[in-house]
Design a protein around this motif. Structure first.
Motif, PDB file in Angstrom:
ATOM      1  N   ALA A   1       0.840  -1.197   0.000  1.00  0.00           N
ATOM      2  CA  ALA A   1       0.000   0.000   0.000  1.00  0.00           C
ATOM      3  C   ALA A   1       0.882   1.256   0.000  1.00  0.00           C
ATOM      4  N   ALA A   2       1.956   1.233   0.837  1.00  0.00           N
ATOM      5  CA  ALA A   2       2.860   2.385   0.919  1.00  0.00           C
ATOM      6  C   ALA A   2       3.513   2.654  -0.426  1.00  0.00           C
ATOM      7  N   VAL A   3       4.003   1.598  -1.082  1.00  0.00           N
ATOM      8  CA  VAL A   3       4.667   1.757  -2.388  1.00  0.00           C
ATOM      9  C   VAL A   3       3.697   2.351  -3.395  1.00  0.00           C
ATOM     10  N   VAL A   4       2.479   1.831  -3.402  1.00  0.00           N
ATOM     11  CA  VAL A   4       1.494   2.317  -4.374  1.00  0.00           C
ATOM     12  C   VAL A   4       1.170   3.787  -4.109  1.00  0.00           C
ATOM     13  N   VAL A   5       0.995   4.130  -2.845  1.00  0.00           N
ATOM     14  CA  VAL A   5       0.675   5.520  -2.494  1.00  0.00           C
ATOM     15  C   VAL A   5       1.807   6.452  -2.918  1.00  0.00           C
ATOM     16  N   ILE A   6       3.056   6.060  -2.613  1.00  0.00           N
ATOM     17  CA  ILE A   6       4.204   6.894  -2.979  1.00  0.00           C
ATOM     18  C   ILE A   6       4.257   7.076  -4.495  1.00  0.00           C
ATOM     19  N   MET A   7       4.053   5.980  -5.212  1.00  0.00           N
ATOM     20  CA  MET A   7       4.100   6.023  -6.674  1.00  0.00           C
ATOM     21  C   MET A   7       3.007   6.947  -7.211  1.00  0.00           C
ATOM     22  N   PHE A   8       1.820   6.783  -6.675  1.00  0.00           N
ATOM     23  CA  PHE A   8       0.685   7.596  -7.099  1.00  0.00           C
ATOM     24  C   PHE A   8       0.958   9.074  -6.829  1.00  0.00           C
ATOM     25  N   PHE A   9       1.450   9.351  -5.607  1.00  0.00           N
ATOM     26  CA  PHE A   9       1.744  10.718  -5.201  1.00  0.00           C
ATOM     27  C   PHE A   9       2.784  11.342  -6.145  1.00  0.00           C
ATOM     28  N   TYR A  10       3.810  10.563  -6.453  1.00  0.00           N
ATOM     29  CA  TYR A  10       4.900  11.049  -7.302  1.00  0.00           C
ATOM     30  C   TYR A  10       4.377  11.403  -8.690  1.00  0.00           C
ATOM     31  N   ILE A  11       3.569  10.512  -9.239  1.00  0.00           N
ATOM     32  CA  ILE A  11       3.059  10.735 -10.605  1.00  0.00           C
ATOM     33  C   ILE A  11       2.134  11.946 -10.636  1.00  0.00           C
ATOM     34  N   VAL A  12       1.250  12.026  -9.667  1.00  0.00           N
ATOM     35  CA  VAL A  12       0.248  13.092  -9.677  1.00  0.00           C
ATOM     36  C   VAL A  12       0.877  14.446  -9.364  1.00  0.00           C
ATOM     37  N   ARG A  13       1.687  14.486  -8.293  1.00  0.00           N
ATOM     38  CA  ARG A  13       2.143  15.766  -7.794  1.00  0.00           C
ATOM     39  C   ARG A  13       3.427  16.274  -8.449  1.00  0.00           C
ATOM     40  N   LEU A  14       4.390  15.401  -8.666  1.00  0.00           N
ATOM     41  CA  LEU A  14       5.714  15.904  -9.024  1.00  0.00           C
ATOM     42  C   LEU A  14       5.981  15.909 -10.523  1.00  0.00           C
ATOM     43  N   ARG A  15       6.447  14.831 -11.052  1.00  0.00           N
ATOM     44  CA  ARG A  15       6.885  14.877 -12.449  1.00  0.00           C
ATOM     45  C   ARG A  15       6.091  13.907 -13.300  1.00  0.00           C
ATOM     46  N   SER A  16       6.048  14.171 -14.573  1.00  0.00           N
ATOM     47  CA  SER A  16       5.379  13.219 -15.446  1.00  0.00           C
ATOM     48  C   SER A  16       6.215  12.938 -16.691  1.00  0.00           C
ATOM     49  N   ALA A  17       7.510  13.217 -16.633  1.00  0.00           N
ATOM     50  CA  ALA A  17       8.380  12.881 -17.766  1.00  0.00           C
ATOM     51  C   ALA A  17       8.376  11.370 -17.942  1.00  0.00           C
ATOM     52  N   ILE A  18       8.376  10.929 -19.205  1.00  0.00           N
ATOM     53  CA  ILE A  18       8.197   9.499 -19.494  1.00  0.00           C
ATOM     54  C   ILE A  18       9.338   8.667 -18.904  1.00  0.00           C
ATOM     55  N   PHE A  19      10.551   9.217 -18.924  1.00  0.00           N
ATOM     56  CA  PHE A  19      11.704   8.499 -18.380  1.00  0.00           C
ATOM     57  C   PHE A  19      11.525   8.252 -16.881  1.00  0.00           C
ATOM     58  N   ASP A  20      11.088   9.289 -16.156  1.00  0.00           N
ATOM     59  CA  ASP A  20      10.853   9.150 -14.720  1.00  0.00           C
ATOM     60  C   ASP A  20       9.799   8.081 -14.449  1.00  0.00           C
ATOM     61  N   LEU A  21       8.748   8.090 -15.276  1.00  0.00           N
ATOM     62  CA  LEU A  21       7.664   7.132 -15.093  1.00  0.00           C
ATOM     63  C   LEU A  21       8.160   5.700 -15.238  1.00  0.00           C
ATOM     64  N   ILE A  22       8.986   5.471 -16.265  1.00  0.00           N
ATOM     65  CA  ILE A  22       9.505   4.118 -16.502  1.00  0.00           C
ATOM     66  C   ILE A  22      10.343   3.669 -15.310  1.00  0.00           C
ATOM     67  N   ILE A  23      11.299   4.545 -14.878  1.00  0.00           N
ATOM     68  CA  ILE A  23      12.161   4.215 -13.742  1.00  0.00           C
ATOM     69  C   ILE A  23      11.312   3.921 -12.506  1.00  0.00           C
ATOM     70  N   LEU A  24      10.330   4.780 -12.283  1.00  0.00           N
ATOM     71  CA  LEU A  24       9.480   4.649 -11.103  1.00  0.00           C
ATOM     72  C   LEU A  24       8.707   3.340 -11.129  1.00  0.00           C
ATOM     73  N   THR A  25       8.186   2.995 -12.307  1.00  0.00           N
ATOM     74  CA  THR A  25       7.421   1.752 -12.408  1.00  0.00           C
ATOM     75  C   THR A  25       8.328   0.549 -12.164  1.00  0.00           C
ATOM     76  N   ILE A  26       9.530   0.581 -12.733  1.00  0.00           N
ATOM     77  CA  ILE A  26      10.461  -0.537 -12.531  1.00  0.00           C
ATOM     78  C   ILE A  26      10.778  -0.710 -11.048  1.00  0.00           C
ATOM     79  N   PHE A  27      11.122   0.407 -10.384  1.00  0.00           N
ATOM     80  CA  PHE A  27      11.479   0.325  -8.967  1.00  0.00           C
ATOM     81  C   PHE A  27      10.292  -0.128  -8.116  1.00  0.00           C
TER      82      PHE A  27
END
Lengths: 116, 239
Positions: free
Chosen positions: A10-36
């Protein structure tokens, strides 16, 4: 699946969601974030795999390996932060300096005009 | 007759074109007296108020001295650089750095200027440990400065007799080359590094330091020397 796993996922999903919504949406960041995040969820679900990796590297337990990696990761982050603070500081200094000099210049100009 | 003699003595320097950069942070108790002394010698003080809690403008006679104020507190190194940049814009002939806490002796400025001109040096650094200077320093601080001397040598490559002296006299050429990026107290070491890097000709000269209870209070403590050391290290790591 036990309690701690649900909590961590749940924590990982929330952090990921928060990051995507609030901070950055560059495609490279998204890929890295999804992998991690994917890796994190995978190891939360199957923690025994971390032990295999750790044993291959000569460390007893997966948790210990994670601990060692974390130490170096945080040192790296701290150094990056120091560098960033110093850059910020020099930008701030330059701004404050220019503004202060400008103000002093205009004041001394006023003084000269009054003198005339 | 008298004035020609003074002119001869002072190697034909127009004292008005000697800009004295005085970085000040909450120095309201001593600043006024320091500025008066500098003005009595005919110099042009440039007071840099480094974001003091109470604006120091009322202590500076703005008719004969310049006053610059940082909106926020940045540190002594930043204040010095602001003053130096300003003096360069105002076409100063020589730039002097001078502490606001009253520990320096304004009569030393002319002596240092003479040495600067005679030896054709780029920068003259005041030293309280050279013969001919008077200081009343507590022993503990003396030992700390002795150590600081070698730390400075280690980081800058210059071994001076006095590591942290706020009194310096420099030419315009030297002032243009020195670009202080260390905002806090590590600037003292940074100046030395830049002297070395730019191959400036430097010389040390005796300068009096008067310690009062006030300057002791305001001055550096053992703890702040750790901070300085850390700043120097960071400076080397991140450039």
């Amino acid at each position: 699946m036990n309690g701690i796993q649900i909590l961590l996922i749940a924590a990982v999903v929330v952090i990921m969601f928060f990051y995507i919504v609030r901070l950055r949406s560059a495609i490279f960041d998204l890929i890295i974030l999804t992998i991690f995040s994917g890796m994190a969820i995978f190891f939360i679900l199957f923690p025994e795999y971390t032990n295999d990796i750790a044993r291959k590297m000569g460390v007893g337990r997966g948790a210990d390996l994670l601990f060692y990696i974390c130490i170096f990761f945080f040192i790296f982050i701290i150094l990056k932060m120091f560098a960033r603070i110093r850059r910020l500081e020099s930008t701030l200094t330059e701004l404050v300096r220019q503004q202060a000099i400008k103000e002093a210049q205009s004041q001394s100009a006023e003084y000269k005009e009054e003198g005339k | 007759m008298g004035s020609t003699f003074i002119l001869f003595m002072s190697n034909l320097i127009n004292t008005k074109s000697v800009f004295i950069v005085v970085p000040a942070y909450n120095e309201s108790r001593t600043l006024q007296l320091v500025i008066q002394q500098l003005l009595a010698h005919g110099y042009t003080p440039v007071v840099v108020d480094d974001g003091s809690a109470k604006n120091l403008k009322s202590f500076v006679p703005t008719a004969s001295a310049f006053f610059i104020r940082h909106k926020v507190n940045l540190g002594q190194g930043a204040a010095l650089q602001t003053g130096i940049s300003f003096a360069l814009e105002k076409n100063a002939a020589y730039i002097v750095t001078f502490d606001a806490d009253g520990q320096h002796d304004a009569t030393n400025i002319n002596e240092l200027l003479q040495i600067l001109i005679e030896t054709k040096a780029d920068i003259v650094l005041g030293s309280r440990f050279m013969t001919g200077s008077v200081h009343n320093m507590p022993g503990k601080r003396k030992r700390l400065l002795k150590l600081a001397r070698y730390i400075n040598y280690f980081f800058s490559g210059l071994l001076l007799t006095d590591a942290h002296n706020g009194l310096r006299v420099m030419t315009i050429a030297a002032a243009k080359k020195i670009q202080l990026r260390e905002n806090r107290m590590a600037h003292a070491t940074e100046i030395l590094s830049q002297i070395k890097k730019n191959k400036l000709k430097y010389i040390e000269a005796p300068a009096n330091v008067l310690y009062t209870d006030y300057s002791r209070q305001k001055g550096q403590t053992i703890w702040s020397s750790f901070r300085i050391f850390f700043d120097i290290l960071l400076n080397k790591v991140f450039k």
